[in-house]
Each structure stands twice: as structure tokens, then as C-alpha cells.
Design a protein around this motif. Structure first.
Motif, PDB file in Angstrom:
ATOM      1  N   GLN A  17       0.831  -1.206   0.000  1.00  0.00           N
ATOM      2  CA  GLN A  17       0.000   0.000   0.000  1.00  0.00           C
ATOM      3  C   GLN A  17       0.864   1.254   0.000  1.00  0.00           C
ATOM      4  OE1 GLN A  17      -2.745   0.615   3.345  1.00  0.00           O
ATOM      5  NE2 GLN A  17      -4.250   1.350   1.872  1.00  0.00           N
ATOM      6  N   ASP A  18       1.960   1.232   0.730  1.00  0.00           N
ATOM      7  CA  ASP A  18       2.865   2.384   0.767  1.00  0.00           C
ATOM      8  C   ASP A  18       3.481   2.674  -0.605  1.00  0.00           C
ATOM      9  OD1 ASP A  18       2.364   2.791   3.433  1.00  0.00           O
ATOM     10  OD2 ASP A  18       4.322   2.077   4.134  1.00  0.00           O
ATOM     11  N   SER A  19       3.589   1.651  -1.433  1.00  0.00           N
ATOM     12  CA  SER A  19       4.202   1.827  -2.756  1.00  0.00           C
ATOM     13  C   SER A  19       3.210   2.318  -3.814  1.00  0.00           C
ATOM     14  CB  SER A  19       4.831   0.506  -3.223  1.00  0.00           C
ATOM     15  OG  SER A  19       3.827  -0.405  -3.654  1.00  0.00           O
ATOM     16  N   LEU A  20       1.918   2.322  -3.477  1.00  0.00           N
ATOM     17  CA  LEU A  20       0.907   2.737  -4.455  1.00  0.00           C
ATOM     18  C   LEU A  20       1.021   4.226  -4.765  1.00  0.00           C
ATOM     19  CD1 LEU A  20      -2.296   0.864  -3.159  1.00  0.00           C
ATOM     20  CD2 LEU A  20      -0.724   0.152  -4.983  1.00  0.00           C
ATOM     21  N   LYS A  21       0.673   4.560  -5.990  1.00  0.00           N
ATOM     22  CA  LYS A  21       0.637   5.955  -6.391  1.00  0.00           C
ATOM     23  C   LYS A  21      -0.691   6.568  -5.941  1.00  0.00           C
ATOM     24  CE  LYS A  21       3.566   5.055 -10.331  1.00  0.00           C
ATOM     25  NZ  LYS A  21       3.577   4.611 -11.708  1.00  0.00           N
ATOM     26  N   TYR A  22      -0.670   7.881  -5.791  1.00  0.00           N
ATOM     27  CA  TYR A  22      -1.874   8.595  -5.361  1.00  0.00           C
ATOM     28  C   TYR A  22      -2.993   8.373  -6.367  1.00  0.00           C
ATOM     29  CZ  TYR A  22      -5.093  12.323  -4.175  1.00  0.00           C
ATOM     30  OH  TYR A  22      -6.223  13.021  -3.834  1.00  0.00           O
ATOM     31  N   ALA A  23      -4.169   8.088  -5.866  1.00  0.00           N
ATOM     32  CA  ALA A  23      -5.367   7.951  -6.705  1.00  0.00           C
ATOM     33  C   ALA A  23      -6.555   8.458  -5.918  1.00  0.00           C
ATOM     34  CB  ALA A  23      -5.573   6.498  -7.114  1.00  0.00           C
ATOM     35  N   GLU A  24      -7.512   9.008  -6.610  1.00  0.00           N
ATOM     36  CA  GLU A  24      -8.738   9.504  -5.965  1.00  0.00           C
ATOM     37  C   GLU A  24      -9.932   8.923  -6.687  1.00  0.00           C
ATOM     38  OE1 GLU A  24     -10.685  10.945  -3.103  1.00  0.00           O
ATOM     39  OE2 GLU A  24      -8.586  11.510  -3.138  1.00  0.00           O
ATOM     40  N   PRO A  25     -10.691   8.038  -6.048  1.00  0.00           N
ATOM     41  CA  PRO A  25     -10.499   7.527  -4.691  1.00  0.00           C
ATOM     42  C   PRO A  25      -9.265   6.623  -4.611  1.00  0.00           C
ATOM     43  CG  PRO A  25     -12.217   6.272  -5.769  1.00  0.00           C
ATOM     44  CD  PRO A  25     -11.834   7.377  -6.716  1.00  0.00           C
ATOM     45  N   PRO A  26      -8.798   6.359  -3.403  1.00  0.00           N
ATOM     46  CA  PRO A  26      -7.630   5.484  -3.260  1.00  0.00           C
ATOM     47  C   PRO A  26      -7.888   4.111  -3.891  1.00  0.00           C
ATOM     48  CG  PRO A  26      -8.149   6.559  -1.178  1.00  0.00           C
ATOM     49  CD  PRO A  26      -9.288   6.846  -2.108  1.00  0.00           C
ATOM     50  N   SER A  27      -6.851   3.516  -4.433  1.00  0.00           N
ATOM     51  CA  SER A  27      -7.000   2.213  -5.097  1.00  0.00           C
ATOM     52  C   SER A  27      -7.358   1.105  -4.105  1.00  0.00           C
ATOM     53  CB  SER A  27      -5.721   1.853  -5.849  1.00  0.00           C
ATOM     54  OG  SER A  27      -5.475   2.785  -6.877  1.00  0.00           O
ATOM     55  N   TRP A  28      -6.862   1.195  -2.869  1.00  0.00           N
ATOM     56  CA  TRP A  28      -7.288   0.255  -1.813  1.00  0.00           C
ATOM     57  C   TRP A  28      -8.143   1.033  -0.843  1.00  0.00           C
ATOM     58  CZ3 TRP A  28      -7.972  -4.649  -1.636  1.00  0.00           C
ATOM     59  CH2 TRP A  28      -8.254  -5.276  -0.410  1.00  0.00           C
ATOM     60  N   PHE A  29      -9.203   0.415  -0.377  1.00  0.00           N
ATOM     61  CA  PHE A  29     -10.306   1.144   0.250  1.00  0.00           C
ATOM     62  C   PHE A  29     -10.111   1.587   1.693  1.00  0.00           C
ATOM     63  CE2 PHE A  29     -10.983  -3.285   1.133  1.00  0.00           C
ATOM     64  CZ  PHE A  29     -11.685  -3.370   2.318  1.00  0.00           C
ATOM     65  N   TYR A  30      -9.049   1.156   2.362  1.00  0.00           N
ATOM     66  CA  TYR A  30      -8.821   1.642   3.736  1.00  0.00           C
ATOM     67  C   TYR A  30      -7.341   1.523   4.071  1.00  0.00           C
ATOM     68  CZ  TYR A  30      -7.947  -2.888   6.005  1.00  0.00           C
ATOM     69  OH  TYR A  30      -7.392  -4.078   6.422  1.00  0.00           O
ATOM     70  N   PRO A  31      -6.867   2.292   5.049  1.00  0.00           N
ATOM     71  CA  PRO A  31      -5.459   2.189   5.447  1.00  0.00           C
ATOM     72  C   PRO A  31      -5.206   0.887   6.217  1.00  0.00           C
ATOM     73  CG  PRO A  31      -6.431   4.282   6.158  1.00  0.00           C
ATOM     74  CD  PRO A  31      -7.553   3.382   5.743  1.00  0.00           C
TER      75      PRO A  31
END
Length: 198
Positions: free
Chosen positions: A109-123
Motif C-alpha cells: 500500500q505504501d508503494s501505491l501511487k496517489y489515486a482519488e479515490p484510493p485504489s485500496w479502500f482503507y489504510p
């Protein structure tokens, strides 16, 4: 994902399986179903669900993007696989395995690029912090919740987790500040928050 986030397990178990040709939708349905089955104590049934997620992960092209985001589908499926594996490990009381899988999911998850909405649904740090705390690793749990709050300021679940950690460590002064922040950030009944559900 909303039903998973808010633990609407009965609603998830009533959903019909998507067309098997919709590979990613089908894999996510199995992810949600596995989470629901594990959470409701149907562990034997839940054990079959990760296989579909793993098959989708292995058969997805490395360059396939996820839902018009800048992120790769394989990364999202790997997070789903790790989170589901952690849920099953927790249900089997295999805490160290659950923590290891959640650490893997957080790293992706830390390696994911910014997306809106986030690509994974919760931290995923919410779940990792809770797992560490319930395993008696309160210092590590505090660090994880604080890391999440740096990335997601005023996240009510991480505020709640941090509050529980501080109270358990007898740090009532610090806990008072976090309690005040939580009351502003969480508009629902605080009794609905429970680290066992993270």
C-alpha cells in the motif's frame, strides 16, 4: 468494499457471485466473502476463498492497471490476498502470521501511487496496529497508529487504536488529547469502535 469496511457480513454473504469472466470483480467478491465467513466463524468455508484471489493475482498481466487508476491490478490483488490471509490467521489465533501478512500489505500500500479515490479502500495500518496491540505489542502498535495518522490525519479508527494503546500504557494525559480529537473525527457512537473488528 463499503460492506467490508463496516462489517456488514450478512449483506456480503447475500451477494450473488459476479460473472466468472469478470475476473477482478469475481476475485474481490471472493475476498469480501472470505472476510465475512472468517468474521462470522465459518472458517472451513472461508478457507476456500483465498484460492480465487490468488489465481486472479497469478493470471493478471503485470502491466494491467486497476480501475483506471495509476496503480497495478496485481498490487491491489496482493493486498487483498494478504489482508484475507491475515483475517484467516487471526480466526485461527495465528497472530504472528496475521501480523506478517498485514506488514506485507502495508508495504505494498505504501508503494501505491496517489489515486482519488484510493485504489485500496482503507489504510491497512489500522488492521496492523490492532493486530499488534491485541498481540501485546503495544509500543509497536502505537508507532503504527501514529504512522497512519501522519498519512491520514484524523483517521478515527487509528485515533481510536492510539487511544486504546495510550490507555493501556497508563498515559492518561496523552490519551485525553487523542480522545478529544477522536470525538471531533468520529460522528457516530464511539461504542461502535472495537479493535477486534479492525
Amino acid at each position: 468494499f463499503r460492506s467490508v469496511r463496516f462489517h456488514r457480513w450478512d449483506d456480503i454473504l447475500k451477494l450473488h457471485e459476479p460473472d466468472v469472466n469478470l475476473k477482478i470483480a469475481n476475485a474481490m467478491w471472493h475476498f469480501a466473502r472470505g472476510m465475512a465467513l472468517a468474521a462470522t466463524g465459518k472458517l472451513t468455508e472461508a478457507e476456500a476463498e483465498p484460492e480465487v484471489v490468488t489465481e486472479a493475482l497469478e493470471s493478471t498481466a503485470p502491466d494491467q492497471v486497476f480501475a483506471m487508476s495509476p496503480n497495478k491490478t496485481r498490487d491491489i490483488l496482493k493486498i487483498a490476498s494478504d489482508v484475507l490471509a491475515a483475517k484467516l490467521s487471526t480466526a485461527r489465533n495465528e497472530r504472528s502470521q496475521a501480523i506478517a501478512k498485514l506488514r506485507d500489505a502495508v508495504a505494498i500500500q505504501d508503494s501505491l501511487k496517489y489515486a482519488e479515490p484510493p485504489s485500496w479502500f482503507y489504510p491497512v495500518r489500522e488492521s496492523l496496529g490492532a493486530a499488534l496491540f491485541l498481540d501485546g505489542q503495544s509500543s509497536e502498535a502505537e508507532q503504527v497508529f501514529r504512522e497512519d495518522l501522519q498519512r491520514n490525519p484524523r483517521n478515527p479508527r487509528s485515533l481510536f487504536g492510539l487511544l486504546e494503546v495510550l490507555r493501556s500504557r497508563g498515559r492518561s494525559h496523552d490519551a485525553g488529547f487523542v480522545q478529544a480529537e477522536l470525538e471531533v473525527a468520529w460522528k457516530s457512537d464511539l461504542g461502535l469502535l472495537n479493535l477486534h473488528n479492525f
